[in-house]
Design a protein around this motif. Structure first.
Motif, PDB file in Angstrom:
ATOM      1  N   ALA A 190      39.788  10.658 -10.340  1.00  0.00           N
ATOM      2  CA  ALA A 190      40.140   9.431  -9.614  1.00  0.00           C
ATOM      3  C   ALA A 190      40.261   9.786  -8.143  1.00  0.00           C
ATOM      4  O   ALA A 190      40.879  10.800  -7.790  1.00  0.00           O
ATOM      5  CB  ALA A 190      41.467   8.869 -10.118  1.00  0.00           C
ATOM      6  N   THR A 191      39.650   8.948  -7.311  1.00  0.00           N
ATOM      7  CA  THR A 191      39.737   9.147  -5.864  1.00  0.00           C
ATOM      8  C   THR A 191      40.466   7.951  -5.257  1.00  0.00           C
ATOM      9  O   THR A 191      40.177   6.803  -5.614  1.00  0.00           O
ATOM     10  CB  THR A 191      38.333   9.283  -5.257  1.00  0.00           C
ATOM     11  N   VAL A 192      41.403   8.256  -4.389  1.00  0.00           N
ATOM     12  CA  VAL A 192      42.206   7.190  -3.766  1.00  0.00           C
ATOM     13  C   VAL A 192      42.382   7.512  -2.274  1.00  0.00           C
ATOM     14  O   VAL A 192      42.132   8.639  -1.834  1.00  0.00           O
ATOM     15  CB  VAL A 192      43.622   7.077  -4.402  1.00  0.00           C
ATOM     16  N   SER A 193      42.827   6.508  -1.559  1.00  0.00           N
ATOM     17  CA  SER A 193      43.330   6.799  -0.209  1.00  0.00           C
ATOM     18  C   SER A 193      44.739   6.230  -0.120  1.00  0.00           C
ATOM     19  O   SER A 193      45.101   5.311  -0.872  1.00  0.00           O
ATOM     20  CB  SER A 193      42.425   6.213   0.877  1.00  0.00           C
ATOM     21  N   ALA A 194      45.542   6.809   0.762  1.00  0.00           N
ATOM     22  CA  ALA A 194      46.914   6.323   0.958  1.00  0.00           C
ATOM     23  C   ALA A 194      47.203   6.300   2.452  1.00  0.00           C
ATOM     24  O   ALA A 194      46.638   7.084   3.229  1.00  0.00           O
ATOM     25  CB  ALA A 194      47.925   7.203   0.222  1.00  0.00           C
ATOM     26  N   SER A 199      41.111  15.570 -10.380  1.00  0.00           N
ATOM     27  CA  SER A 199      40.256  15.590 -11.575  1.00  0.00           C
ATOM     28  C   SER A 199      40.846  16.548 -12.596  1.00  0.00           C
ATOM     29  O   SER A 199      41.627  17.447 -12.260  1.00  0.00           O
ATOM     30  CB  SER A 199      38.812  15.957 -11.204  1.00  0.00           C
ATOM     31  N   THR A 200      40.489  16.314 -13.841  1.00  0.00           N
ATOM     32  CA  THR A 200      40.995  17.177 -14.895  1.00  0.00           C
ATOM     33  C   THR A 200      39.929  17.309 -15.971  1.00  0.00           C
ATOM     34  O   THR A 200      39.091  16.408 -16.158  1.00  0.00           O
ATOM     35  CB  THR A 200      42.321  16.625 -15.475  1.00  0.00           C
ATOM     36  N   SER A 208      46.694   9.298  -6.848  1.00  0.00           N
ATOM     37  CA  SER A 208      45.421   9.703  -7.472  1.00  0.00           C
ATOM     38  C   SER A 208      45.657  10.233  -8.885  1.00  0.00           C
ATOM     39  O   SER A 208      44.926   9.896  -9.811  1.00  0.00           O
ATOM     40  CB  SER A 208      44.685  10.733  -6.606  1.00  0.00           C
ATOM     41  N   VAL A 209      46.675  11.044  -9.077  1.00  0.00           N
ATOM     42  CA  VAL A 209      46.946  11.559 -10.424  1.00  0.00           C
ATOM     43  C   VAL A 209      47.385  10.415 -11.341  1.00  0.00           C
ATOM     44  O   VAL A 209      47.011  10.371 -12.521  1.00  0.00           O
ATOM     45  CB  VAL A 209      47.989  12.696 -10.386  1.00  0.00           C
ATOM     46  N   SER A 210      48.153   9.459 -10.791  1.00  0.00           N
ATOM     47  CA  SER A 210      48.584   8.328 -11.637  1.00  0.00           C
ATOM     48  C   SER A 210      47.374   7.509 -12.076  1.00  0.00           C
ATOM     49  O   SER A 210      47.360   6.973 -13.193  1.00  0.00           O
ATOM     50  CB  SER A 210      49.597   7.452 -10.897  1.00  0.00           C
ATOM     51  N   ARG A 238      44.718   2.732  -2.085  1.00  0.00           N
ATOM     52  CA  ARG A 238      43.504   2.096  -2.612  1.00  0.00           C
ATOM     53  C   ARG A 238      42.809   3.047  -3.582  1.00  0.00           C
ATOM     54  O   ARG A 238      42.649   4.238  -3.283  1.00  0.00           O
ATOM     55  CB  ARG A 238      42.518   1.807  -1.475  1.00  0.00           C
ATOM     56  N   ARG A 239      42.344   2.502  -4.674  1.00  0.00           N
ATOM     57  CA  ARG A 239      41.472   3.271  -5.561  1.00  0.00           C
ATOM     58  C   ARG A 239      40.065   3.163  -4.984  1.00  0.00           C
ATOM     59  O   ARG A 239      39.581   2.074  -4.693  1.00  0.00           O
ATOM     60  CB  ARG A 239      41.504   2.663  -6.976  1.00  0.00           C
ATOM     61  N   LEU A 240      39.430   4.303  -4.772  1.00  0.00           N
ATOM     62  CA  LEU A 240      38.088   4.291  -4.167  1.00  0.00           C
ATOM     63  C   LEU A 240      37.020   4.492  -5.233  1.00  0.00           C
ATOM     64  O   LEU A 240      37.305   4.917  -6.363  1.00  0.00           O
ATOM     65  CB  LEU A 240      37.983   5.395  -3.111  1.00  0.00           C
TER      66      LEU A 240
END
Lengths: 406, 406
Positions: free
Chosen positions: B6-10, B51-52, B133-135, B387-389
């Motif tokens: 998951a990629t996000v910005s904060a 990522s995992t 991002s981890v959430s 935001r989820r990217l």
């Protein structure tokens, strides 16, 4: 008819526990007690001659540094003179042989031996000299504490200049101000090793005057209320004990904390008031580092800084440590004016090498400060209270005009 | 086996009511509530990919701006990851079909689009991006407020970056910190006219870190206690009301007062902590004068300044007034770096002429400041939350290493 006169000098004082805020602006009653060190008149003083004669033309006249100043009706000077006349009247009522000076015009000339540029509160020494000279002229029986009630109404902190040594201005509680006066905590002979170094810091901008600044703080700072009620009372006790015990580290610690808290409540004012500039901050950093390094070696503090309503630092240090302070300030803040060095600090063999081991020079910005960031140094020490001077020192002619103008 | 990511910005947030002091340093529980404005991610953001995969070599790995950072056992990042894994475990326990990600190694890459030199608290946006991002990777059901509990333990003010708009960090009262979390006062759409101008101020000396500085204040400042108990609670209420009412003058007034009080308690610390320098003071003087002149004309305040643990100013102003602010700062503080001017302020026809009548230019030192005293300006506005990217924005390869290093 004879002319009567008295010439005196009075000292500058620098507060360790700061006066900031009035609870009554016309009587000049403070929101908290304060405590200061009186500086030696050998170096810094206001000299004042007061004279009176039945022959003088009606009306009082006053000259400051050779320039005549108007004595405004209801103004601070006039309030002081009226109070002194009232006490003279009591003398005259008890002793019918006493000349009726209280009814005669006054001539007063005052002169400061330090430039206004030194940023020292000339009003404190000036008002103290005025009150003391008239009290001598009038042969008043009042004590210095009683005279301080009058000086206080001329300029708040002037009341502390009526004593030498270490002086508290007790805020008092009465509405009429009759218990808001100066008392001596210890005279200058108690701790003569207390020296002071004034570092005159240049500032491009004129700051807020202390008179208007302190009332803005009273009106808008929420932190001031906490300082007044919960911080200063304990500090007054502690610093008095430290002075009596000649405990420099406690004295220094409280002095620095109180200077910082005074500037903190200035910053908590709306709009904020700033008196310290980057050079002031740099001096603080140097003194803190001297103390840190000294304490790390199991020794006491070396110096204390304190700042009034401006960027100039006053550094207190014991005589034995002052050469380290002078050398250090001299090295990091090269001045534009030669340092008169009245105590021969620069000739001292100890020199900069005596700085506490581990002193971290990186607290000062790289390359040091440009010449003149500190423009001059004045080295002095704790001193005595107002002095009556010989008649030859008079600043007035027999006609009651300043000799410099005659 | 698949790789999940998951990629996000904060966003960055800048406090109006300041956080300064912890009552619990390991859980990062503050001594007072605080409130901030979230700045737009269009201009300033941390981007993070988590990522995992069951295939990854054991152990979590983390890269910040392309450089691998050790995840210290018991350290702040590890505490956050452990808490997020715990919540993932609860997901897995409820849904046996859910992959057992909580047991797999993590790969995390994070990147700030602003230089450290901008003096913005990159830890706030960075930790918020990491937690968010981890959430997202873990498909956690928790709300942003619940996630803020974890972000808070990574870096106190990070908790406020989990929301857009105007965000309160409620200090809470419980010992375990379960009520010390962020809540949104209003989203960015409520008051989109709120703009911000970051003035990056050069400073020769690195100041005290906020982590150590705030605990020195807690330990030594008597004024802090008054601020915590008697000032901040009322201010939190007042500024929340001002935000809901879109009352800029009240918002600005409280923001400036609180910035000044924060720096006041820093100065009341032993030894004193100074974050503002002469340039910061000059920016304060200019903003105060813009406001004074505007109020004198019966209009509202033009701008508010606020300073964190450094000399950089953040100026808040409504969009309609920001051109005056930009022109004024630009005139008195010429920068070394070109101003990107994303909102076209310098092209605005209003220009400097729109300064309130009666603005007194003498508040700035004669001749103005040398070029670079303010090195650059960043103009942004209130913005949304994390935001989820899209997957194309991923910072990691399928093997779980940063693309920049692959």
């Amino acid at each position: 008819m004879p002319t009567y006169e008295a010439t005196v000098s009075a000292p500058v004082n620098i507060a360790c526990i700061k006066y900031w805020g009035k609870r009554n602006t016309s009587l000049i009653l403070p929101t908290n007690s304060s405590l200061s060190v009186t500086l030696s008149q050998d170096h810094l003083r206001s000299t004042t001659t007061s004279s009176t004669s039945q022959e003088y033309a009606p009306g009082d006249r006053l000259w400051l540094n050779g320039r005549e100043e108007e004595i405004v009706t209801g103004g601070r000077t006039q309030v002081c003179l009226a109070a002194l006349r009232q006490w003279r009247k009591e003398v005259e009522e008890k002793d019918s042989a006493a000349p009726k000076m209280s009814e005669w015009p006054l001539r007063i000339a005052s002169y400061n031996n330090f430039p206004t540029a030194a940023g020292l509160a000339s009003s404190a020494s000036g008002l103290a000299a005025l009150v003391y000279s008239v009290s001598q002229l009038y042969a008043l029986p009042q004590t210095p504490s009683q005279l301080s009630l009058i000086a206080r109404q001329g300029s708040g902190s002037a009341c502390r200049s009526l004593f030498g040594g270490f002086v508290a201005w007790e805020m008092g509680t009465r509405d009429d101000g009759s218990d808001s006066l100066a008392v001596q905590v210890a005279d200058h002979g108690h701790w003569p090793e207390m020296h002071a170094l004034i570092c005159v810091v240049s500032d491009a901008k004129k700051g807020t005057s202390s008179t208007s600044g302190m009332q803005k703080t009273v009106a808008t700072s929420s932190l001031l209320q906490h300082r007044i009620h919960h911080v200063v009372p304990a500090r007054m006790e502690e610093i008095s004990r430290a002075i009596l015990a000649r405990d420099f580290t406690t004295f220094a610690s409280l002095t620095m904390q109180d200077s910082n808290q005074f500037h903190a409540v200035c910053m908590d004012t709306s709009p904020p008031i700033f008196y310290l500039n980057d050079v002031s901050r740099a001096i603080i950093a140097v003194v803190e580092e001297l103390n840190r390094a000294s304490l790390a070696q199991g020794k006491g503090m070396v110096a204390a800084y304190t700042f009034d309503a401006g960027p100039n630092a006053v550094l207190y240090a014991l005589e034995e440590n002052m050469h380290v302070v002078v050398h250090t300030i001299n090295q990091f803040f090269p001045q534009t004016q030669d340092f008169p060095d009245p105590f021969g600090m620069l000739a001292s063999p100890a020199g900069a090498g005596a700085r506490p081991e581990g002193f971290n020079t990186s607290v000062v910005r790289e390359g040091g400060w440009e010449k003149g960031a500190v423009s001059r140094l004045i080295h002095t020490r704790v001193g005595d209270g107002p002095r009556r001077l010989a008649d030859e020192e008079s600043l007035l002619t027999r006609e009651g005009v300043p000799k410099t103008l005659a």
